[in-house]
Design a protein around this motif. Structure first.
Motif, short mmCIF file in Angstrom:
data_model
loop_
_atom_site.label_atom_id
_atom_site.label_comp_id
_atom_site.label_asym_id
_atom_site.label_seq_id
_atom_site.Cartn_x
_atom_site.Cartn_y
_atom_site.Cartn_z
N VAL A 231 -25.91 -8.30 -64.49
CA VAL A 231 -26.68 -9.07 -63.51
C VAL A 231 -26.26 -8.63 -62.11
CG1 VAL A 231 -27.23 -11.37 -62.64
CG2 VAL A 231 -26.82 -11.02 -65.08
N TYR A 232 -27.22 -8.39 -61.24
CA TYR A 232 -26.92 -8.07 -59.85
C TYR A 232 -27.85 -8.88 -58.95
CZ TYR A 232 -30.68 -4.73 -61.00
OH TYR A 232 -31.85 -4.16 -61.46
N ASN A 233 -27.43 -9.05 -57.71
CA ASN A 233 -28.22 -9.88 -56.80
C ASN A 233 -28.60 -9.16 -55.51
OD1 ASN A 233 -25.66 -9.89 -55.73
ND2 ASN A 233 -25.37 -12.12 -55.80
N ALA A 234 -28.50 -7.86 -55.52
CA ALA A 234 -28.98 -7.05 -54.40
C ALA A 234 -29.24 -5.63 -54.90
CB ALA A 234 -27.98 -7.03 -53.26
N VAL B 201 -32.14 -8.51 -51.31
CA VAL B 201 -31.10 -9.40 -51.81
C VAL B 201 -31.72 -10.69 -52.31
CG1 VAL B 201 -29.37 -8.45 -50.23
CG2 VAL B 201 -30.67 -10.47 -49.55
N ASP B 202 -31.01 -11.38 -53.20
CA ASP B 202 -31.45 -12.67 -53.71
C ASP B 202 -31.18 -13.71 -52.62
OD1 ASP B 202 -31.97 -15.03 -54.99
OD2 ASP B 202 -30.74 -14.62 -56.75
N GLU B 203 -32.23 -14.09 -51.91
CA GLU B 203 -32.09 -15.00 -50.78
C GLU B 203 -32.48 -16.43 -51.12
OE1 GLU B 203 -34.61 -12.87 -48.03
OE2 GLU B 203 -32.87 -12.01 -47.01
N ASN B 204 -32.69 -16.70 -52.41
CA ASN B 204 -33.06 -18.05 -52.83
C ASN B 204 -31.80 -18.92 -52.94
OD1 ASN B 204 -33.95 -20.38 -54.03
ND2 ASN B 204 -34.78 -19.39 -55.87
N PRO B 205 -31.59 -19.87 -52.03
CA PRO B 205 -30.36 -20.67 -52.06
C PRO B 205 -30.23 -21.53 -53.30
CG PRO B 205 -31.91 -21.58 -50.48
CD PRO B 205 -32.49 -20.27 -50.92
N VAL C 94 -23.00 -8.77 -55.79
CA VAL C 94 -23.01 -7.73 -56.83
C VAL C 94 -24.23 -6.84 -56.60
CG1 VAL C 94 -22.90 -7.26 -59.31
CG2 VAL C 94 -21.98 -9.41 -58.42
N PRO C 95 -24.10 -5.81 -55.79
CA PRO C 95 -25.25 -4.94 -55.52
C PRO C 95 -25.41 -3.84 -56.56
CG PRO C 95 -23.42 -4.27 -54.15
CD PRO C 95 -22.95 -5.47 -54.94
#
Length: 370
Positions: free
Chosen positions: A241-244, A263-267, A280-281
């Motif tokens: 799993v990565y978020n960018a 990037v995952d910008e959903n708070p 985690v890019p």
């Protein structure tokens, strides 16, 4: 999801008579009504995997004669099988759902000379994967994506039909590109740079398109009355799993490399870039990316297919052979009536009565929780 009637979708939720059909066909046919020889099917299944280079494989057990010559009906020298599963409605009508064309890769008879025959097959992408180029060659500046696909796939599968959801004929290379060895890797790199997925569909046509919108589920996998869910397991894992995504490319001349970031910008997302999940890019580089806009688009497409909860569900269900990998589905289970939104990653479709269809998924979190 493959096109089926509303009657089909309703009937799979209740008691019904399943049917399956396998035909040995000459290569190069397309559509859902190929000309061929129907085989006496004993057992089998079709496996579909959105994470694999070759999306579809099949394993079949049939009755018949083991091929005696290289041109025999079941030789793995170019022969294909077309596989279907469907419903007999009991009123004289039947509805089949094509599972695809599969090139025979192995033929085995454990109890010769009259025993059952086991067939293994892989979809047409296997031909593209196998057919490395004999020597490197170059596509020049101005070559179109459509022309490149026509050449590289058409050399392996003459007459192949390719569907795009973008103007491939007028999408051009901004710089020369060389096919070093693997034509599949070269084509996959083009797809990644454009934010597309590539696979052969149930009609034998190559699809180059954007993955389905994960926010628009196509089927409800539910328990209880008129439900289809038979068992469910679940797990949480941050592996893979990565978020960018950082996508980089090249510009012509002496200009510096171009890049785009998503990037995952959903708070409300557990993989939120500034949240406790951590940063985690994933890094992706391609010579097909020549502008900042292309880099950003590729990064967003890759992130869209991977971000969200690191939460996976494996389930068994009453088979719905119209479902495909990357289809978004709603899943409910005995603990809750709230539907979780999942994207199908793998499917196993049985070709005999009584067998359950199994699936693996990744949950997709869209927006804020209710």
């Amino acid at each position: 999801m493959r096109p089926v009637s509303q009657r089909f979708l309703s009937t799979v939720r209740g008691s019904h008579k399943m049917i399956a059909r396998v035909r040995a066909v000459d290569p190069g046919q397309n559509g859902v009504s190929p000309v061929g020889t129907e085989l006496a099917l004993v057992a089998g299944d079709v496996k579909l995997d959105s994470t694999a280079a070759v999306r579809g494989t099949t394993s079949l057990t049939v009755l018949g004669d083991f091929p005696a010559t290289p041109s025999g009906l079941l030789t793995p020298y170019g022969r294909e099988v077309y596989v279907e599963r469907g419903i007999d409605y009991g009123d004289g009508t039947r509805e089949f759902v094509g599972q695809g064309y599969f090139r025979l890769t192995e033929v085995d008879q454990a109890d010769a000379p009259r025993g059952e025959i086991r067939l293994s097959g892989a979809d047409r992408m296997s031909a593209v994967v196998e057919a490395d180029v004999l020597a490197p060659f170059q596509f020049g500046t101005g070559a179109s994506v459509g022309a490149v696909f026509d050449l590289l796939v058409g050399e392996v599968l003459p007459g192949v039909l390719i569907d795009y959801d973008f103007p491939a004929a007028t999408t051009f290379f901004n710089a020369p590109h060389v096919v070093e060895k693997s034509r599949f890797d070269f084509l996959q790199d083009i797809c990644d740079s454009l934010g597309k997925v590539m696979y052969f569909d149930y009609r034998g046509r190559l699809q180059v398109r954007t993955a389905p919108d994960p926010a628009e589920p196509v089927f409800l996998v539910n328990h209880g009355e008129r439900g289809v869910l038979t068992s469910l397991s679940r797990r949480l894992s941050r592996t893979g799993v990565y978020n960018a995504v950082v996508a980089t490319g090249e510009q012509a001349g002496e200009m510096p490399p171009v890049r785009g970031v998503a990037v995952d910008e959903n708070p409300f997302s557990p993989t939120y870039w500034n949240g406790p999940f951590g940063k985690v890019p994933r890094f992706y580089s391609s010579s097909f990316l020549t502008t900042t806009e292309q880099c950003t688009s590729a990064a967003k497409a890759m992130l869209e297919r991977a971000s969200g909860l690191p939460y996976n569900v494996d389930f068994s269900m009453v088979p719905n052979p119209a479902l495909e990998p990357l289809d978004p589905v709603q899943v409910t289970h005995a603990d809750t009536d709230n539907a979780e939104l999942h994207v199908l990653e793998t499917l196993t479709i049985p070709l005999t009565a009584g067998g359950a269809m199994t699936a693996t998924t990744r949950e997709k979190l869209i927006g804020a929780p209710a």
